[in-house]
Design a protein around this motif. Sequence first.
Motif, mmCIF file in Angstrom:
data_model
loop_
_atom_site.group_PDB
_atom_site.id
_atom_site.type_symbol
_atom_site.label_atom_id
_atom_site.label_comp_id
_atom_site.label_asym_id
_atom_site.label_seq_id
_atom_site.Cartn_x
_atom_site.Cartn_y
_atom_site.Cartn_z
ATOM 1 N N GLY A 388 0.792 -1.228 0.000
ATOM 2 C CA GLY A 388 0.000 0.000 0.000
ATOM 3 C C GLY A 388 0.822 1.275 0.000
ATOM 4 N N TRP A 389 2.125 1.165 0.279
ATOM 5 C CA TRP A 389 3.003 2.342 0.267
ATOM 6 C C TRP A 389 3.513 2.598 -1.146
ATOM 7 C CZ3 TRP A 389 3.757 5.530 4.361
ATOM 8 C CH2 TRP A 389 3.422 5.049 5.639
ATOM 9 N N PHE A 390 3.625 3.866 -1.494
ATOM 10 C CA PHE A 390 4.165 4.279 -2.796
ATOM 11 C C PHE A 390 5.463 5.041 -2.543
ATOM 12 C CE2 PHE A 390 4.564 7.978 -5.673
ATOM 13 C CZ PHE A 390 4.849 7.306 -6.851
ATOM 14 N N ARG A 391 6.546 4.607 -3.213
ATOM 15 C CA ARG A 391 7.813 5.327 -3.035
ATOM 16 C C ARG A 391 7.935 6.412 -4.099
ATOM 17 N NH1 ARG A 391 12.279 1.247 -2.496
ATOM 18 N NH2 ARG A 391 13.297 3.122 -1.754
ATOM 19 N N THR A 392 8.270 7.628 -3.679
ATOM 20 C CA THR A 392 8.153 8.792 -4.566
ATOM 21 C C THR A 392 9.400 9.099 -5.371
ATOM 22 O OG1 THR A 392 8.969 10.271 -2.835
ATOM 23 C CG2 THR A 392 6.577 9.868 -2.917
ATOM 24 N N GLY A 393 10.574 8.621 -4.872
ATOM 25 C CA GLY A 393 11.808 9.020 -5.547
ATOM 26 C C GLY A 393 12.309 10.371 -5.084
ATOM 27 N N ASP A 394 11.613 11.006 -4.125
ATOM 28 C CA ASP A 394 12.045 12.303 -3.601
ATOM 29 C C ASP A 394 12.688 12.129 -2.236
ATOM 30 O OD1 ASP A 394 11.253 14.081 -5.677
ATOM 31 O OD2 ASP A 394 9.182 13.752 -5.108
ATOM 32 N N ILE A 395 13.863 12.718 -2.070
ATOM 33 C CA ILE A 395 14.608 12.608 -0.823
ATOM 34 C C ILE A 395 14.239 13.793 0.072
ATOM 35 C CG2 ILE A 395 16.926 12.469 0.184
ATOM 36 C CD1 ILE A 395 16.193 10.118 -1.687
ATOM 37 N N ALA A 396 13.982 13.497 1.357
ATOM 38 C CA ALA A 396 13.545 14.557 2.266
ATOM 39 C C ALA A 396 14.061 14.316 3.672
ATOM 40 C CB ALA A 396 12.017 14.626 2.277
ATOM 41 N N THR A 397 13.895 15.348 4.503
ATOM 42 C CA THR A 397 14.123 15.220 5.940
ATOM 43 C C THR A 397 12.806 15.555 6.631
ATOM 44 O OG1 THR A 397 14.778 17.534 6.120
ATOM 45 C CG2 THR A 397 16.548 15.927 5.792
ATOM 46 N N ARG A 398 12.692 15.169 7.907
ATOM 47 C CA ARG A 398 11.481 15.494 8.681
ATOM 48 C C ARG A 398 11.943 16.090 10.006
ATOM 49 N NH1 ARG A 398 9.196 10.545 8.997
ATOM 50 N NH2 ARG A 398 10.342 10.141 10.902
ATOM 51 N N ASP A 399 11.335 17.212 10.425
ATOM 52 C CA ASP A 399 11.761 17.825 11.687
ATOM 53 C C ASP A 399 10.977 17.248 12.870
ATOM 54 O OD1 ASP A 399 9.292 19.131 11.844
ATOM 55 O OD2 ASP A 399 10.095 21.129 11.404
ATOM 56 N N GLU A 400 11.283 17.744 14.053
ATOM 57 C CA GLU A 400 10.664 17.186 15.270
ATOM 58 C C GLU A 400 9.153 17.418 15.327
ATOM 59 O OE1 GLU A 400 12.091 21.333 15.947
ATOM 60 O OE2 GLU A 400 12.953 19.516 15.063
ATOM 61 N N ASP A 401 8.644 18.379 14.549
ATOM 62 C CA ASP A 401 7.201 18.639 14.526
ATOM 63 C C ASP A 401 6.480 17.842 13.436
ATOM 64 O OD1 ASP A 401 7.503 20.567 16.575
ATOM 65 O OD2 ASP A 401 8.080 22.077 15.082
ATOM 66 N N GLY A 402 7.240 17.011 12.701
ATOM 67 C CA GLY A 402 6.609 16.196 11.667
ATOM 68 C C GLY A 402 6.497 16.881 10.313
ATOM 69 N N TYR A 403 7.160 18.033 10.157
ATOM 70 C CA TYR A 403 7.142 18.739 8.865
ATOM 71 C C TYR A 403 8.233 18.157 7.966
ATOM 72 C CZ TYR A 403 4.126 22.493 10.676
ATOM 73 O OH TYR A 403 3.077 23.218 11.187
ATOM 74 N N TYR A 404 7.901 18.001 6.691
ATOM 75 C CA TYR A 404 8.859 17.438 5.731
ATOM 76 C C TYR A 404 9.507 18.546 4.907
ATOM 77 C CZ TYR A 404 7.183 12.717 6.700
ATOM 78 O OH TYR A 404 6.892 11.532 7.315
ATOM 79 N N PHE A 405 10.776 18.319 4.568
ATOM 80 C CA PHE A 405 11.541 19.263 3.747
ATOM 81 C C PHE A 405 12.207 18.477 2.626
ATOM 82 C CE2 PHE A 405 11.079 21.134 7.874
ATOM 83 C CZ PHE A 405 11.040 22.513 7.685
ATOM 84 N N ILE A 406 11.917 18.825 1.379
ATOM 85 C CA ILE A 406 12.512 18.123 0.234
ATOM 86 C C ILE A 406 13.985 18.506 0.111
ATOM 87 C CG2 ILE A 406 12.516 17.883 -2.295
ATOM 88 C CD1 ILE A 406 10.017 16.682 -1.371
ATOM 89 N N VAL A 407 14.824 17.500 -0.067
ATOM 90 C CA VAL A 407 16.261 17.738 -0.209
ATOM 91 C C VAL A 407 16.663 17.669 -1.677
ATOM 92 C CG1 VAL A 407 18.550 16.857 0.367
ATOM 93 C CG2 VAL A 407 16.711 16.765 2.060
ATOM 94 N N ASP A 408 16.189 16.635 -2.363
ATOM 95 C CA ASP A 408 16.624 16.441 -3.740
ATOM 96 C C ASP A 408 15.678 15.490 -4.445
ATOM 97 O OD1 ASP A 408 18.162 16.724 -5.948
ATOM 98 O OD2 ASP A 408 19.900 15.645 -5.186
#
Length: 507
Positions: A388-408
């Motif tokens: 059921g999971w889809f892998r996006t090919g986008d690399i990201a980080t997640r902060d302590e509040d659960g917000y995602y940041f795209i890296v590359d």
Amino acid sequence: MLNLSIVLEDSAREAPDRTAVVFGDLRLSYSFVNTVANQVANLLVSRGVGRGDKVALACPNSPYFPFVYFGILKAGATVVPLNVLLQGREIAYHLDDSQAKAFFCFEGTPELPLGERGLAGFEASGAEIFFVLPATPLATESEFGETLWAALGGMSGEFEPVQTDPSDTAVILYTSGTTGQPKGAELSHQNMLLNAMVADTMFPSAGDDVYLATLPLFHSFGQTVVMNGGFRRRATLVLLPRFEPVEALRLMNAEGVTLFAGVPTMYWALLTTVHAGGGQVPTTLKTACSGGAALPVEVLKDFETTFSVPILEGYGLSETSPVASFNQPGKVAKAGSIGTPIWGVEMKLIDATWNTAEEIGEIAIRGHNVMKGYYNRPEATAEVMNDGWFRTGDIATRDEDGYYFIVDRAKDMIIRGGFNVYPREIEEVLMTHEAVSLAAVVGVAHESHGEEIKAYVILKPEVTITEEALVEWGKEMMAQYKYPRIVEFRDALPMTATGKILKRELR
């Protein structure tokens, strides 16, 4: 029974006289749009198109788009929206790959000869029925074939939508993977409807909502957030076929636009125009949202200062209908972040073997928004789907509040003016040229488009061709947004020991 066309039908029933669409001098009510969509559905059924059949649509932002889109859905068929910049050869590929039975194609203009390309593509494909959407309103004749208006003659404006299941495919959106050839992401009525509904809950209502629809409606962002979300809300959609900052600002002021959705380059262009004195800041704008690529933080700050409206950034892909995460109302919006997962959707970071990653990883998504799979591509589907999971090919980080940041972008994808361009597809086409021995395509930074497409080419020995001539050839072979504007000849390309081109050294 669930059909995405309910977003139009419900509004036509509850607010029949409200303006659904503004296009130039035309103002069309919800009941009018719904009636023409019913006629389109009757037309399709009369030509033998029914539940499960695929119908392609190539059309810029004009009233034709909702007429035909919702007509196809009402008939129980699947909409296959095509990018209007595709060349004939590319159109034929999409028609055959999706097994489209019918094709509605805009006649085009001198600047956009879509009718000519569309007819060539249709004739080279296995599609059976071709309808022309004429550039002249209500025209019954076209050099390219039967027009919509001629075909709709005598068709009833009443239609009982065909019963479709929530899991039936509503739309096939084409997207390229790293494999070069575009693949069709199958999105169900439930995928598309829930995504429009959830996306809609994130924007405060102004009472009389007016959306500027300049994102292409054939693209998932414009289709779900602007058209389907807007129609569900009974908003007025002001259609702008081609984004042009001066005209966009004029329309925002003239029509009292309350919501603008765009890609980062559009925000950059609006700011540049306002700062140069080329347009007025609208006073009615309440909501601005951005997606399609990472928004430079400087642009975000400048826009909020200049327009007095914060830009809410979100993230998604064609495969996720598209919205997956968003800087949501009631939560702090973080500059440079794509926010948190929307209602009903989960996100996590994974490594190459699907194991959960801690600090940095590839974004995986699960929820009501994830596609059924790639049409007729079980292997390609299996590569990106797992439990059921889809892998996006986008690399990201997640902060302590659960917000995602795209890296590359894991896939070397280039985003030019909001359009995704996949280097391998361009490389494949370039290497069909008799003078080209090897090609490597990368994105290079560009002030207004975000990225520009550059091709490094090794020529075959004893061949003479100029870089400019190769650019011109590419222009003939590929869509406007795809062909490399810059070509540089090289004697050699940097490579790994295994012969893989080191693109990071070329950027």
